[in-house]
Design an enzyme around this catalytic site. Structure first.
Site, PDB file in Angstrom:
ATOM      1  N   GLY A 109       0.872  -1.357   0.061  1.00  0.00           N
ATOM      2  CA  GLY A 109       0.109  -0.157   0.195  1.00  0.00           C
ATOM      3  C   GLY A 109       0.990   1.397   0.075  1.00  0.00           C
ATOM      4  O   GLY A 109       2.168   1.234  -0.422  1.00  0.00           O
ATOM      5  N   ARG A 110       0.242   2.340   0.447  1.00  0.00           N
ATOM      6  CA  ARG A 110       1.109   3.818   0.429  1.00  0.00           C
ATOM      7  C   ARG A 110       2.334   3.677   1.182  1.00  0.00           C
ATOM      8  O   ARG A 110       3.404   3.936   0.601  1.00  0.00           O
ATOM      9  CB  ARG A 110       0.292   4.791   1.125  1.00  0.00           C
ATOM     10  CG  ARG A 110      -0.766   5.384  -0.047  1.00  0.00           C
ATOM     11  CD  ARG A 110      -1.432   6.678   0.646  1.00  0.00           C
ATOM     12  NE  ARG A 110      -1.942   6.203   2.030  1.00  0.00           N
ATOM     13  CZ  ARG A 110      -3.226   5.733   2.273  1.00  0.00           C
ATOM     14  NH1 ARG A 110      -3.994   5.837   1.267  1.00  0.00           N
ATOM     15  NH2 ARG A 110      -3.570   5.218   3.599  1.00  0.00           N
ATOM     16  N   ILE A 111       2.345   3.110   2.292  1.00  0.00           N
ATOM     17  CA  ILE A 111       3.434   2.989   3.084  1.00  0.00           C
ATOM     18  C   ILE A 111       4.668   1.876   2.681  1.00  0.00           C
ATOM     19  O   ILE A 111       5.895   2.216   2.498  1.00  0.00           O
ATOM     20  CB  ILE A 111       3.315   2.699   4.895  1.00  0.00           C
ATOM     21  CG1 ILE A 111       2.674   4.024   5.176  1.00  0.00           C
ATOM     22  CG2 ILE A 111       4.578   2.518   5.546  1.00  0.00           C
ATOM     23  CD1 ILE A 111       2.197   3.711   6.697  1.00  0.00           C
ATOM     24  N   ARG A 124      -3.979  -8.062  -3.384  1.00  0.00           N
ATOM     25  CA  ARG A 124      -4.312  -7.962  -4.675  1.00  0.00           C
ATOM     26  C   ARG A 124      -2.987  -7.426  -5.364  1.00  0.00           C
ATOM     27  O   ARG A 124      -2.165  -6.686  -4.595  1.00  0.00           O
ATOM     28  CB  ARG A 124      -5.197  -6.667  -4.884  1.00  0.00           C
ATOM     29  CG  ARG A 124      -6.552  -7.179  -5.766  1.00  0.00           C
ATOM     30  CD  ARG A 124      -7.561  -5.960  -5.577  1.00  0.00           C
ATOM     31  NE  ARG A 124      -8.137  -5.906  -4.358  1.00  0.00           N
ATOM     32  CZ  ARG A 124      -7.937  -4.709  -3.433  1.00  0.00           C
ATOM     33  NH1 ARG A 124      -7.356  -3.725  -3.724  1.00  0.00           N
ATOM     34  NH2 ARG A 124      -8.586  -4.726  -2.460  1.00  0.00           N
ATOM     35  N   ALA A 174       3.271  -1.880  11.682  1.00  0.00           N
ATOM     36  CA  ALA A 174       1.774  -1.735  11.241  1.00  0.00           C
ATOM     37  C   ALA A 174       1.099  -1.515  12.079  1.00  0.00           C
ATOM     38  O   ALA A 174       0.563  -0.505  12.576  1.00  0.00           O
ATOM     39  CB  ALA A 174       1.748  -2.991  10.129  1.00  0.00           C
ATOM     40  N   ARG A 175       0.435  -2.698  12.597  1.00  0.00           N
ATOM     41  CA  ARG A 175      -0.523  -2.602  13.666  1.00  0.00           C
ATOM     42  C   ARG A 175      -0.391  -3.935  14.691  1.00  0.00           C
ATOM     43  O   ARG A 175      -0.503  -5.073  14.184  1.00  0.00           O
ATOM     44  CB  ARG A 175      -1.899  -2.627  13.228  1.00  0.00           C
ATOM     45  CG  ARG A 175      -2.964  -1.413  13.386  1.00  0.00           C
ATOM     46  CD  ARG A 175      -2.860  -0.740  14.662  1.00  0.00           C
ATOM     47  NE  ARG A 175      -3.581   0.535  14.539  1.00  0.00           N
ATOM     48  CZ  ARG A 175      -3.028   1.696  14.125  1.00  0.00           C
ATOM     49  NH1 ARG A 175      -1.767   1.903  13.913  1.00  0.00           N
ATOM     50  NH2 ARG A 175      -3.636   2.562  14.004  1.00  0.00           N
ATOM     51  N   GLU A 214      -0.912  -3.609  23.043  1.00  0.00           N
ATOM     52  CA  GLU A 214      -0.017  -2.394  23.495  1.00  0.00           C
ATOM     53  C   GLU A 214      -1.091  -1.318  24.267  1.00  0.00           C
ATOM     54  O   GLU A 214      -1.901  -1.209  23.928  1.00  0.00           O
ATOM     55  CB  GLU A 214       0.581  -1.903  22.430  1.00  0.00           C
ATOM     56  CG  GLU A 214      -0.216  -1.327  21.316  1.00  0.00           C
ATOM     57  CD  GLU A 214       0.431  -0.610  20.256  1.00  0.00           C
ATOM     58  OE1 GLU A 214       1.315  -1.307  19.540  1.00  0.00           O
ATOM     59  OE2 GLU A 214       0.098   0.493  19.979  1.00  0.00           O
ATOM     60  N   HIS A 266       5.350   2.112  19.506  1.00  0.00           N
ATOM     61  CA  HIS A 266       4.308   2.870  18.386  1.00  0.00           C
ATOM     62  C   HIS A 266       4.601   4.248  17.775  1.00  0.00           C
ATOM     63  O   HIS A 266       3.871   5.160  18.218  1.00  0.00           O
ATOM     64  CB  HIS A 266       2.982   2.548  18.925  1.00  0.00           C
ATOM     65  CG  HIS A 266       2.041   2.708  17.659  1.00  0.00           C
ATOM     66  ND1 HIS A 266       0.843   1.826  17.934  1.00  0.00           N
ATOM     67  CD2 HIS A 266       2.017   3.241  16.750  1.00  0.00           C
ATOM     68  CE1 HIS A 266       0.109   2.062  16.735  1.00  0.00           C
ATOM     69  NE2 HIS A 266       0.819   2.895  16.009  1.00  0.00           N
ATOM     70  N   ILE A 267       5.726   4.467  17.435  1.00  0.00           N
ATOM     71  CA  ILE A 267       6.305   5.944  16.956  1.00  0.00           C
ATOM     72  C   ILE A 267       6.773   6.104  15.689  1.00  0.00           C
ATOM     73  O   ILE A 267       7.307   7.006  15.349  1.00  0.00           O
ATOM     74  CB  ILE A 267       7.550   6.164  17.979  1.00  0.00           C
ATOM     75  CG1 ILE A 267       8.840   5.298  17.791  1.00  0.00           C
ATOM     76  CG2 ILE A 267       6.889   6.737  19.515  1.00  0.00           C
ATOM     77  CD1 ILE A 267       9.997   5.767  18.273  1.00  0.00           C
TER      78      ILE A 267
HETATM   79  C1  DGY Z   1      -1.430   5.621  12.445  1.00  0.00           C
HETATM   80  O1  DGY Z   1      -1.672   6.463  11.980  1.00  0.00           O
HETATM   81  O2  DGY Z   1      -2.288   4.402  12.269  1.00  0.00           O
HETATM   82  C2  DGY Z   1      -0.421   5.230  13.257  1.00  0.00           C
HETATM   83  O3  DGY Z   1      -0.235   4.036  13.747  1.00  0.00           O
HETATM   84  C3  DGY Z   1      -0.708   6.166  14.589  1.00  0.00           C
HETATM   85  O4  DGY Z   1       0.401   6.817  14.713  1.00  0.00           O
END
Ligand code: DGY
Length: 325
Positions: A155-157, A178, A237-238, A267, A285-286
Site C-alpha cells: 500500500g502507500r507505506i 491484490r 503496522a498494527r 499494547e 508505536h512511534i
Molecule cells: C496510524 O496513523 O495509524 C499510526 O499507527 C498512529 O501513529
C-alpha cells in the site's frame, strides 16, 4: 451557537486554536487515556470528537452519545472505530491518510537497520561499560545492502519502503491480497510473489498492512516457519497482525535471527518474552512520530472535523454510506 466537540488526547496548541475558531472545545490536554465510561459521559452532549487509536468508538459508546455526528481519528489506522456502528447511527468517521507515509517508512528503515546490525545490543554493551577491546567477531550482523526485502502489503507505506530499498541495491519482492498495478511495481522495482515464496526467500520481511478481522494473525507460526534462520522480521503496522506468542517462541528457539517491533498485541502491554530477548529492537508505536508529521496528522484530523460538522462532507471520510442517510 458553536457546536461542541471533544479532543480526546493531547494535541498541539495550534490545533486547539484552530478548533476553538470553529467550536466550543473541551480538551483532554492532561492526556489521560479515558475509559469507555468516561468517554461516553464526556461525549454525551458533543457533536464531534477528535480521537486517537486509544479511544474505542463502538455501538455501546455511540448509543450513549446521541448528538455525535463526527469522529475524526488522528491516525491512518482506524481499527478503534466500528464503522458498521457509525453507519447505523449516522456518524461520520475520518482518518489521516498520506501525511505519514514517508515518516512511517523512514521508521521501518530505522528498525531494519537497527535490527540487522544489532544496534540495540551494541549500544547497551557500550553503555554498560563492557567494551574493553576491538574484536573481529563482534556483533556480527546481517548485511542490508544487496539483501532480499520482502514486503507484506504494498500500500502507500509499503511502496515508500520499497522505493527506499533502491539505495541499498536490494531485490524487492512483495505479497498483497491484490497484485499492484504494473506502474507501481515498476516504480517500486518490486516483484509479486506468493506469501510462501516471500517468507521463504526474504532476508528481511517487513509488514505494512492495516489491522482488520482479515489480517488478524496474518503472520503466525506457519509463516515464520518458512523464514530463513538468518532472516529478520520488521513490524511497524498494527498490533494483532503478527501473532506475538508465535514470534516470541520462534525468536527463543533461534528459528529467525531477530525482530524489529514498533507495535504489539494489547499494547502498551507487551508479551514479556520480548523483554527477555536480546535480538529484538523495541519501540513504543512511534513510526509516524516526527514533529512535522504528528502535527500534520492532528491538523488534518481537525480540518476533517471542521468540514464534517459544517458541510457534512469531510475529506478522508471512511464511511460515505452515512451521506446517503
Ligand atoms: C496510524 O496513523 O495509524 C499510526 O499507527 C498512529 O501513529
Amino acid at each position: 451557537m458553536k457546536k461542541r466537540i471533544f479532543v480526546a488526547r493531547e494535541v498541539f496548541g495550534e490545533v486547539l486554536d484552530f478548533l476553538a475558531g470553529h467550536f466550543e472545545v473541551t480538551a483532554n490536554q492532561e492526556d489521560k487515556v479515558l475509559s469507555g465510561e468516561e468517554l461516553a459521559r464526556i461525549l454525551a452532549d458533543k457533536e464531534g470528537a477528535l480521537t486517537t487509536l486509544t479511544e474505542r468508538i463502538d455501538e455501546d459508546l455511540l448509543s450513549r452519545c446521541p448528538k455525535l455526528k463526527a469522529v475524526c481519528n488522528i491516525a491512518v489506522g482506524y481499527n478503534n472505530i466500528d464503522l458498521t456502528a457509525c453507519n447505523a447511527r449516522g456518524v461520520m468517521a475520518t482518518n489521516t491518510p498520506g501525511v505519514l507515509d514517508d515518516t512511517a517508512a523512514d521508521f521501518a528503515w530505522a528498525l531494519i537497520l537497527a535490527t540487522a546490525r544489532r544496534l540495540n545490543e551494541a549500544e547497551a554493551y557500550v553503555r554498560q561499560g563492557q567494551w574493553d577491546k576491538w574484536k573481529l567477531k563482534q556483533f556480527l550482523g546481517l548485511d542490508v545492502h544487496h539483501a532480499t526485502l520482502g514486503i507484506v502489503g504494498l500500500g502507500r507505506i509499503g511502496q515508500v519502503v520499497a522505493r527506499r530499498a533502491a539505495g541499498f541495491e536490494m531485490e524487492v519482492i512483495y505479497h498483497d491480497v491484490r497484485r499492484a498495478a504494473p506502474e507501481i511495481e515498476a516504480a517500486c522495482r518490486a516483484r509479486y510473489v506468493t506469501k510462501e515464496e516471500l517468507f521463504g526467500k526474504a532476508d528481511i520481511v517487513t509488514i505494512h498492512v492495516p489491522y482488520s478481522r482479515e489480517t488478524h494473525h496474518l503472520i503466525g507460526a506457519p509463516e515464520i516457519a518458512f523464514m530463513k534462520k538468518s532472516a529478520i522480521l520488521i513490524h511497524a503496522a498494527r498490533g494483532g497482525v503478527v501473532d506475538d506468542d508465535a514470534l516470541v517462541e520462534a525468536l527463543r528457539r533461534g528459528a529467525i535471527a531477530g525482530a524489529g517491533l514498533d507495535v504489539f498485541e494489547g499494547e502498551p502491554a507487551l508479551h514479556p518474552g520480548f523483554l527477555e530477548l536480546k535480538n529484538v529492537v523495541l519501540s513504543p508505536h512511534i513510526a509516524s512520530s516526527s514533529e512535522k508529521t504528528r502535527f500534520k496528522m492532528a491538523m488534518m484530523a481537525a480540518e476533517n472535523l471542521s468540514a464534517a460538522l459544517s458541510t457534512g462532507d469531510p475529506p478522508n471520510l471512511l464511511n460515505p454510506e452515512v451521506k446517503a442517510r
